[in-house]
Design an enzyme around this catalytic site. Structure first.
Site, short mmCIF file in Angstrom:
data_model
loop_
_atom_site.label_atom_id
_atom_site.label_comp_id
_atom_site.label_asym_id
_atom_site.label_seq_id
_atom_site.Cartn_x
_atom_site.Cartn_y
_atom_site.Cartn_z
N SER A 142 0.83 -1.20 0.00
CA SER A 142 0.00 0.00 0.00
C SER A 142 0.87 1.26 0.00
CB SER A 142 -0.95 -0.04 1.20
OG SER A 142 -1.90 1.00 1.15
N ASP A 351 3.89 24.15 -1.22
CA ASP A 351 5.26 23.90 -1.70
C ASP A 351 5.79 22.52 -1.31
OD1 ASP A 351 5.31 24.59 0.96
OD2 ASP A 351 7.14 25.78 0.85
N HIS A 404 -7.44 -5.27 -1.20
CA HIS A 404 -6.24 -4.48 -0.91
C HIS A 404 -5.33 -5.15 0.12
CE1 HIS A 404 -3.91 -0.75 -0.69
NE2 HIS A 404 -3.93 -0.86 0.63
#
Length: 425
Positions: A142, A351, A404
């Protein structure tokens, strides 16, 4: 390093090093990074190559193995395994509302900017050099796969091969694009769940109505809301999660003096589902894992408005959400409330540095073998395929056999498959 601890078939050794909080300003404080070496007892004196396990999340510690089983059993046939507690988790200078309490919101936010994949990988590099290892392999599950892709982008010379399971992100998609895909995938999981389990929709609607009309508190004293109940849908992305949810719904109500209440058993289960409380990095940096030179601006919350079916009202059918983080969590959840202002500051941070290098990935020569789960609710299949198409020297095993959490369910088989795949490169 301490001597090995022996436990049945496994041998463990603790490794601790100090690293900078900020690698750009090395005098700006330090962190302790913890990792556990694991080797099979029969291989204790063998000069085996190393494999580093990168945990999913973000914000969760490496597993604490008790037996020689699952993916670890396969790995220990070929490797010495290093279980890394990523910075801020487990025994590695853990992050919590308690440990951050002395900092102002501005300092909390600035501090937390250093806990993304880029610095997790830098920590791993410090460990590699500390141990005197030229190259090692990675297994990224993951979010651990996101870290592995960053590793391949900036430190490929340190890697012998890379295995990824359910963890190949887009290297260009914005957080908004990720959640637009995720909401559709979660809607599909809801549809399957409510079709499979007769009466589940009616029971969920009844719980939501009860929460709208009554003040209900979790065992920690926190007011329990419909929005919190909906986040339970994160469980639908794992093997067996739907059945566990159905069983929990059976005991949701209890009758007290002729009045229905939500049972303590059910409410305690709901509290235990809120891993954001004990692992705050999972909440406060979740959207940041998708950010490269842009702010998330609470992407999951904004994109949710494009899908009004997730807004529950009496008379409608409740839909669960998935692996999303919302600003209201920092208002409602007890252990996240002290981090509310820092969370808002981070959501507006623009940023964030780049996490991936497309050119380096295209020119990659490190063997990469990836398990891609076609119906993965957490990592969009289409984005995984796009990244694989540009990644050099990589092969994938694409399957709808697993959810998953396939590595946790059938890790022994999955890792064997990936090792064979990497050997063919």
């Amino acid at each position: 390093m301490q001597d090995f601890i022996y436990s049945d078939e496994l041998c463990f050794r603790n490794i601790k090093i100090n690293v900078p909080v900020n690698y750009e300003q090395i005098n700006d404080g330090s962190l302790m990074i913890y990792a556990r070496e694991v080797v099979h007892k029969s291989n204790i004196d063998k000069n085996l190559p190393w494999l580093v396990y990168l945990q999913g999340g973000p914000g969760f510690a490496a597993p604490r193995p008790e037996t020689n089983s699952g993916w670890l059993k396969t790995a220990l046939k070929y490797y010495r395994v290093l279980l890394l507690d990523q910075r801020g988790t487990g025994a590695s200078s853990a992050i919590s509302s308690q440990t951050l309490a002395a900092k102002s919101p501005q300092l909390q936010a600035e501090y937390l900017t250093h806990f993304r994949a880029d610095n997790i990988v830098r920590d791993a590099e410090q460990l590699r050099q500390h141990l005197g290892i030229d190259q090692w392999a990675l297994l990224g599950q993951s979010f651990g796969g996101f870290c592995a892709l960053h590793y391949l982008s900036f430190y490929p010379q340190s890697l012998s091969r890379v295995f990824m399971t359910g963890g190949i992100p887009s290297i260009t998609a914005t957080a908004d694009e990720v959640y637009q895909a995720t909401y559709k995938r979660v809607a599909d999981k809801n549809k399957v769940f409510f079709k499979r389990f007769a009466g589940a929709q009616q029971q969920c609607n009844a719980i939501a109505d009860h929460l709208l009309n009554n003040a209900v508190y979790l065992p920690n004293g926190q007011l329990f809301t419909v929005e919190q109940f909906q986040t339970w849908g994160i469980t639908l992305g794992g093997e067996g999660g739907d059945l566990a949810m159905y069983y929990a719904l059976e005991d949701a109500f209890v009758t007290v003096e002729g009045q229905q209440q939500l049972s303590y058993t059910f409410l305690n289960a709901m509290l235990n589902q809120q891993s954001y409380q004990t692992n705050p990095i999972y909440a406060i940096l979740h959207e940041a894992i998708y950010c490269q030179q842009q702010a998330s601006e609470w992407a999951a919350e904004r994109v949710r408005h494009q899908y009004p079916q997730y807004q529950y009202q009496t008379g409608s059918d409740l839909l669960f959400t998935g692996e999303m983080v919302y600003p209201w969590m920092f208002d409602q959840m007890t252990c996240l409330q002290p981090l509310r202002e820092a969370a808002h500051l981070l959501a507006h941070k623009k940023d964030w540095p780049l996490l991936y290098c497309a050119q380096q990935l295209a020119n990659n020569t490190v063997p990469v073998a990836a398990a891609v789960y076609v119906e993965d609710m957490y990592v969009e299949y289409r984005y995984s395929c796009e990244t694989l198409a540009l990644l050099g020297n990589a092969k994938s095993w694409q399957t709808n056999q697993y959810e998953h959490n396939g590595l946790r369910v059938d890790g022994e088989h999955i890792l064997e498959q990936l090792i064979v795949l990497a050997d063919s490169l």
